[in-house]
Design a protein around this motif. Sequence first.
Motif, PDB file in Angstrom:
ATOM      1  N   THR A 199       2.406   4.383   2.713  1.00 47.97           N
ATOM      2  CA  THR A 199       1.251   3.643   3.215  1.00 47.97           C
ATOM      3  C   THR A 199       1.157   2.279   2.548  1.00 47.97           C
ATOM      4  O   THR A 199       0.845   1.270   3.185  1.00 47.97           O
ATOM      5  CB  THR A 199      -0.044   4.442   2.987  1.00 47.97           C
ATOM      6  N   ASP A 200       1.451   2.229   1.252  1.00 47.01           N
ATOM      7  CA  ASP A 200       1.443   0.963   0.536  1.00 47.01           C
ATOM      8  C   ASP A 200       2.507   0.025   1.104  1.00 47.01           C
ATOM      9  O   ASP A 200       2.266  -1.167   1.300  1.00 47.01           O
ATOM     10  CB  ASP A 200       1.690   1.209  -0.955  1.00 47.01           C
ATOM     11  N   PHE A 201       3.688   0.572   1.375  1.00 48.25           N
ATOM     12  CA  PHE A 201       4.765  -0.214   1.980  1.00 48.25           C
ATOM     13  C   PHE A 201       4.328  -0.757   3.339  1.00 48.25           C
ATOM     14  O   PHE A 201       4.565  -1.927   3.668  1.00 48.25           O
ATOM     15  CB  PHE A 201       6.009   0.668   2.133  1.00 48.25           C
ATOM     16  N   PHE A 202       3.659   0.077   4.123  1.00 48.10           N
ATOM     17  CA  PHE A 202       3.203  -0.324   5.455  1.00 48.10           C
ATOM     18  C   PHE A 202       2.117  -1.394   5.377  1.00 48.10           C
ATOM     19  O   PHE A 202       2.170  -2.416   6.053  1.00 48.10           O
ATOM     20  CB  PHE A 202       2.681   0.897   6.195  1.00 48.10           C
ATOM     21  N   ARG A 203       1.132  -1.167   4.542  1.00 47.28           N
ATOM     22  CA  ARG A 203      -0.028  -2.065   4.544  1.00 47.28           C
ATOM     23  C   ARG A 203       0.304  -3.449   4.013  1.00 47.28           C
ATOM     24  O   ARG A 203      -0.346  -4.425   4.359  1.00 47.28           O
ATOM     25  CB  ARG A 203      -1.172  -1.470   3.732  1.00 47.28           C
ATOM     26  N   LYS A 204       1.323  -3.558   3.168  1.00 45.90           N
ATOM     27  CA  LYS A 204       1.731  -4.876   2.680  1.00 45.90           C
ATOM     28  C   LYS A 204       2.246  -5.756   3.812  1.00 45.90           C
ATOM     29  O   LYS A 204       2.248  -6.975   3.701  1.00 45.90           O
ATOM     30  CB  LYS A 204       2.802  -4.724   1.601  1.00 45.90           C
ATOM     31  N   ARG A 205       2.673  -5.106   4.884  1.00 51.02           N
ATOM     32  CA  ARG A 205       3.182  -5.848   6.034  1.00 51.02           C
ATOM     33  C   ARG A 205       2.163  -5.910   7.168  1.00 51.02           C
ATOM     34  O   ARG A 205       2.374  -6.638   8.137  1.00 51.02           O
ATOM     35  CB  ARG A 205       4.486  -5.192   6.505  1.00 51.02           C
ATOM     36  N   ASP A 206       1.094  -5.150   7.032  1.00 50.87           N
ATOM     37  CA  ASP A 206       0.027  -5.155   8.027  1.00 50.87           C
ATOM     38  C   ASP A 206      -1.042  -6.142   7.574  1.00 50.87           C
ATOM     39  O   ASP A 206      -2.143  -5.763   7.176  1.00 50.87           O
ATOM     40  CB  ASP A 206      -0.541  -3.735   8.171  1.00 50.87           C
ATOM     41  N   HIS A 207      -0.716  -7.431   7.643  1.00 50.13           N
ATOM     42  CA  HIS A 207      -1.569  -8.457   7.048  1.00 50.13           C
ATOM     43  C   HIS A 207      -2.959  -8.509   7.678  1.00 50.13           C
ATOM     44  O   HIS A 207      -3.934  -8.841   7.007  1.00 50.13           O
ATOM     45  CB  HIS A 207      -0.883  -9.825   7.165  1.00 50.13           C
ATOM     46  N   LEU A 208      -3.051  -8.178   8.952  1.00 47.35           N
ATOM     47  CA  LEU A 208      -4.340  -8.214   9.643  1.00 47.35           C
ATOM     48  C   LEU A 208      -5.034  -6.855   9.630  1.00 47.35           C
ATOM     49  O   LEU A 208      -6.110  -6.710  10.198  1.00 47.35           O
ATOM     50  CB  LEU A 208      -4.143  -8.677  11.090  1.00 47.35           C
ATOM     51  N   GLN A 209      -4.409  -5.864   8.988  1.00 51.80           N
ATOM     52  CA  GLN A 209      -4.950  -4.506   8.908  1.00 51.80           C
ATOM     53  C   GLN A 209      -5.327  -3.969  10.290  1.00 51.80           C
ATOM     54  O   GLN A 209      -6.411  -3.427  10.511  1.00 51.80           O
ATOM     55  CB  GLN A 209      -6.155  -4.459   7.963  1.00 51.80           C
TER      56      GLN A 209
END
Length: 227
Positions: A199-209
């Motif tokens: 999830t941490d890996f994903f959210r670092k790239r999900d800049h707009l959440q």
Amino acid sequence: MAYPGYGGGVSPGPCPSPSRNFSIQVPGIQMGQPVPETGPAVLLDEYCGFPAFSDAYSSAGDSVYTYFSAVAGQDGELDAEELQRCLTQSGISGTYSPFSLETCRIMIAMLDRDYTGKLGFNEFKELWAALNAWKQNFMTVDQDGSGTVEHHELRQAIGLMGYRLRPQTITTIVKRYSKNGRIFFDDYVACCVKLRALTDFFRKRDHLQQGSVNFMYDDFLQGTMAI
């Protein structure tokens, strides 16, 4: 091939080339719920509800540093074998079996932000807080005191951490981490670590959440194979 547990199926077809992008979505996640504390202050990350270390560490930090410094080498860090020894000596697993070396490796992968393959003390403090929260969570859902959790109990535990996963995803997780349908504490922690790290890996790239990102194939492999 569809990736289970994410909103919307993903069909990249044959193994994509390193230059090809593909999208992954995650379902909506409940935010900001507290986790029962044991030891240091434990808060939930605002994005997805996994334990995050709080600076309000108080006197608990003294004993934790004792555990850490008794095992850490001259470099002041813990490798996987040292981490295993440190956690065993600390007694954090209680009556449960000590953490396996593989679980310790993925714990390090979750928090090793400087890519040394080891944990410094600040990283270890964050792990300690997360472990206490996960242990409390495990004990809460293990209502029969069996020392293991079953399918329905794991679903409850994951929900308490703020994740909102599809039933098919829960089933996949149970198959991966259970022995005869029951998940022991060591494997439960390994599951929690991987959920948090991915999830941490994903959210670092999900800049707009927004719950949706584009990955380069090589970036996806680097992030997931490291855990």
